[in-house]
Design a protein around this motif. Structure first.
Motif, PDB file in Angstrom:
ATOM      1  N   LEU A 160       0.851  -1.200   0.000  1.00 47.09           N
ATOM      2  CA  LEU A 160       0.000   0.000   0.000  1.00 47.09           C
ATOM      3  C   LEU A 160       0.882   1.244   0.000  1.00 47.09           C
TER       4      LEU A 160
ATOM      5  N   GLU B  81      -0.826   4.427  -1.429  1.00 49.18           N
ATOM      6  CA  GLU B  81      -2.228   4.302  -1.022  1.00 49.18           C
ATOM      7  C   GLU B  81      -2.412   4.194   0.484  1.00 49.18           C
TER       8      GLU B  81
ATOM      9  N   ARG C  75       2.529   1.884  -3.299  1.00 44.91           N
ATOM     10  CA  ARG C  75       1.591   2.417  -4.311  1.00 44.91           C
ATOM     11  C   ARG C  75       1.054   3.797  -3.936  1.00 44.91           C
TER      12      ARG C  75
END
Ligand code: ADP
Ligand code: MG
Length: 288
Positions: free
Chosen positions: A280, A285, A283
């Motif tokens: 995560l 995110e 990325r």
């Protein structure tokens, strides 16, 4: 599972983390920052490399407790003395290296406990101290390095990690070690320190890790070349470059740890969740 408690004297604090992550640099700089404030402390190196106090003493190779014990028992002297093994470093900080067993023989963690118990017996770990800092190599907590936790010597543990997955895995392992001995001992997690390696999204990732294990990010140390410059001068950054931003970062962290009363029994992550956090983060995110 957060607990608040009034610290006992001396406060027994341990820094754990993967080899090379910055435990010794961080713990010695925190020690120096506290010493500048008049705190009395002892730093106990619990790494067979015996390089945990060199920035405070200015000496690269110092005789370890276990070397002293071994040489004295060979000479059949009665009662090992620690004169000269416990050294006085920066602003009166007592410095000692527990040392390790002879290569291939014995358990390093047991050696650490033997060293600590000998210092207790000789009166070095006494109420006159504000802090005892243990600097413990903790890649593999299943090895002897859990000893300071298991035997109730280290009560307040700080995990030093960067945003690199290998150091987060090590920190998570150590958290598992703390849980294992939490019911029988006093050891609790005090927080997580992010010693930056400049991985993208690093601070958010380490903060998310700290949160998910039921703890918190207690400080962030930037990566800065002044650390290497100070190391070459065999001094802490706090001593060598007191005006630098890095020295200030160590002082802020020292203050945060001194004021910290939030100790918890961590909830380690599964490997899958830790990997997911890493992905995560990579990325972009990971919500802070
Ligand atoms: P450990 O005790 O965990 O094995 P060290 O404290 O010896 O790790 O640090 C390993 C190396 O990383 C040392 O050479 C040290 O100078 C360097 N280092 C540690 N923290 C930082 C930092 N914040 N910025 C730059 N270099 C660092
Ligand atoms: Mg070290």
């Amino acid at each position: 599972m957060s607990e608040t408690s009034r610290p006992r004297r001396p406060r027994q604090i341990a820094f754990y983390g993967k080899g090379g992550i910055g435990k010794s640099t961080t713990s010695q700089n925190i020690a120096a920052a506290w010493a500048d404030k008049g705190r009395r402390l002892m730093v106990v190196g619990c790494d067979p490399k015996a390089d945990c106090t060199s920035l405070l003493t200015g000496e690269l190779f110092q005789e370890t407790v276990l070397e002293r014990v071994r040489s004295q028992s060979r000479n059949a002297e009665v009662g090992a003395t620690l004169d000269g093994v416990v050294r006085t470093g920066y602003r009166g900080i007592a410095c000692v290296e527990s040392g390790g067993p002879e290569p291939g023989v014995g358990c390093a963690g047991r050696g650490v406990i033997c060293a600590i118990e000998l210092m207790e017996k000789k009166g070095y770990l006494n109420d006159d101290l504000d802090f005892v800092l243990y600097d413990v190599l903790g890649d593999v907590v299943c090895g002897g390095f859990a000893m300071p936790i298991r035997e109730g010597k280290a009560e307040e543990i700080y995990l030093v990690t960067s945003g690199e997955m290998m150091s987060l895995y090590a920190a998570n392992n150590i958290a598992t070690g703390i849980v294992k001995f939490a019911s029988s001992g006093r050891a609790r997690l005090g927080g997580v320190i992010c010693n930056c390696r400049n991985v993208a999204g690093e601070v958010d990732l380490v903060a998310a890790f700290a949160r998910e294990i039921g703890s918190r990010l207690v400080g962030v140390l930037p990566r800065d070349n002044v650390v290497q410059e100070s190391e070459l001068a065999q001094q802490t950054v706090v001593e060598h470059a007191p005006e630098s931003a890095q020295a200030q970062a160590y002082r802020v962290l020292a203050r945060a740890i001194e004021g910290n009363r939030q100790l918890s029994v961590p909830q380690p992550l599964t490997w899958e969740r830790l990997r997911e956090l890493g992905m995560l983060s990579a990325r972009g995110e990971l919500g802070a």
